[in-house]
Design an enzyme around this catalytic site. Sequence first.
Site, PDB file in Angstrom:
ATOM      1  N   GLY A   7      23.657  27.970  42.757  1.00  7.87           N
ATOM      2  CA  GLY A   7      24.969  28.353  43.291  1.00  7.87           C
ATOM      3  C   GLY A   7      25.399  29.613  43.102  1.00  7.87           C
ATOM      4  N   GLY A  12      29.147  32.493  40.675  1.00  7.00           N
ATOM      5  CA  GLY A  12      27.652  32.482  40.472  1.00  7.00           C
ATOM      6  C   GLY A  12      26.945  33.763  40.615  1.00  7.00           C
ATOM      7  N   ASP A  30      20.738  29.193  46.373  1.00  8.71           N
ATOM      8  CA  ASP A  30      21.898  28.989  47.086  1.00  8.71           C
ATOM      9  C   ASP A  30      21.463  28.335  48.318  1.00  8.71           C
ATOM     10  OD1 ASP A  30      25.102  29.765  46.673  1.00  8.71           O
ATOM     11  OD2 ASP A  30      24.470  29.878  48.691  1.00  8.71           O
ATOM     12  N   ARG A  31      22.462  27.712  49.055  1.00 11.00           N
ATOM     13  CA  ARG A  31      22.142  27.146  50.349  1.00 11.00           C
ATOM     14  C   ARG A  31      22.315  28.285  51.353  1.00 11.00           C
ATOM     15  NH1 ARG A  31      26.180  22.259  51.410  1.00 11.00           N
ATOM     16  NH2 ARG A  31      27.586  23.901  50.380  1.00 11.00           N
ATOM     17  N   ASN A  86      33.365  23.312  37.415  1.00 11.23           N
ATOM     18  CA  ASN A  86      34.798  22.981  36.855  1.00 11.23           C
ATOM     19  C   ASN A  86      34.546  21.458  36.757  1.00 11.23           C
ATOM     20  OD1 ASN A  86      36.218  25.065  35.946  1.00 11.23           O
ATOM     21  ND2 ASN A  86      36.940  25.573  37.766  1.00 11.23           N
ATOM     22  N   GLY A 114      36.655  34.507  36.587  1.00  6.77           N
ATOM     23  CA  GLY A 114      36.969  34.516  38.131  1.00  6.77           C
ATOM     24  C   GLY A 114      36.199  35.717  38.577  1.00  6.77           C
ATOM     25  N   LYS A 164      38.282  24.127  28.989  1.00  7.11           N
ATOM     26  CA  LYS A 164      38.480  24.809  30.186  1.00  7.11           C
ATOM     27  C   LYS A 164      39.552  23.934  30.830  1.00  7.11           C
ATOM     28  CE  LYS A 164      38.007  27.883  33.101  1.00  7.11           C
ATOM     29  NZ  LYS A 164      38.233  27.163  34.552  1.00  7.11           N
ATOM     30  N   ASN A 168      43.287  25.656  31.990  1.00  7.23           N
ATOM     31  CA  ASN A 168      43.604  25.763  33.122  1.00  7.23           C
ATOM     32  C   ASN A 168      45.204  25.208  33.061  1.00  7.23           C
ATOM     33  OD1 ASN A 168      41.442  26.908  33.541  1.00  7.23           O
ATOM     34  ND2 ASN A 168      41.111  25.915  35.658  1.00  7.23           N
ATOM     35  N   GLU A 171      47.612  27.645  32.137  1.00  8.02           N
ATOM     36  CA  GLU A 171      47.487  28.642  33.129  1.00  8.02           C
ATOM     37  C   GLU A 171      48.506  28.329  34.246  1.00  8.02           C
ATOM     38  OE1 GLU A 171      44.517  29.037  36.868  1.00  8.02           O
ATOM     39  OE2 GLU A 171      43.514  29.947  34.894  1.00  8.02           O
ATOM     40  N   TYR A 172      48.431  26.967  34.626  1.00  7.71           N
ATOM     41  CA  TYR A 172      49.406  26.485  35.446  1.00  7.71           C
ATOM     42  C   TYR A 172      51.031  27.042  34.934  1.00  7.71           C
ATOM     43  CZ  TYR A 172      46.503  23.667  38.612  1.00  7.71           C
ATOM     44  OH  TYR A 172      45.538  22.978  39.360  1.00  7.71           O
TER      45      TYR A 172
END
Length: 292
Positions: A7, A12, A30-31, A86, A114, A164, A168, A171-172
């Site tokens: 990924g 990534g 990766d694809r 995640n 990020g 994590k 988050n 964070e919200y």
Amino acid sequence: MQLGLIGLGKMGGNMRERIRRAGHEVVGYDRNPEVSDVKSLAELVEKLDAPRHVWVMVPAGTATQTVIDELKDLLEPGDTVVDGGNSRWTDDEKHAAELGVRGIGFVDAGVSGGVWGLRNGYALMVGGDKEHVERLKPIFDALKPEGPYGYVHAGRVGAGHFSKMVHNGIEYAMMQAYAEGWELLEKVKSVDNVREVFRSWQEGTVIRSWLLDLAVNALDEDEHLEGLRGYAEDSGEGRWTVEAAVDNAVPLPAITASLFARFASRQDDSPQMKMIAALRNQFGGHAVEKKG
């Protein structure tokens, strides 16, 4: 140290670069063939020396499960898999059991940083057995920010993603508070320089933070956020945090309200959600909806 990385998207790809800069060998898949080092997962595994270490960095749910299923048949006893996406912590327990039957170790890693992680480093919250976590320590050290903080072995399998998830959720609530304050400042006639009010908070105030810095960045790009639609997605962790709070009878009024505010944004063009959308784009490169 060698690492297979599956990924190579926004996070990534930058993680691969940061690990390589630290002197480690990374074989990425990766694809998208334009960014991939190999043509298949099988080729990735072939290029790694035993015991192998493979980091999965794909979307949670079906995509992660598909990769785990394929790795289960490609890897050997003594190898280790890290899920750095995640994923929900309950999935970690399932994946650890599935791989454990084959003698393959499993570590879950909550990753925060990020699109800024390549430069600043990634905060890492890790779950798993100590022996499996220790095998990946050189990689964790390469990814984390400089200094003594930014990495923790949070506990057993699932602890990394649970930590994590709570991160988050917080964070919200923080973003919602900034967004509400911004809308109120924009609303009154007496304040005619809202952007510079936000900028003045960056030094010496109790509410200074990286999110505040990113809010100022967003306002520098579009002072009144007029180009954005007041719509913000939720990526799952906020819902899971509220669900976990219900399961454990822990009151989370601020986090819950911030989640519901995002639901409300899908009904109207919310001014607050313009700031939420702008902040999510600033720290994570998440898509925003433009007006028109």
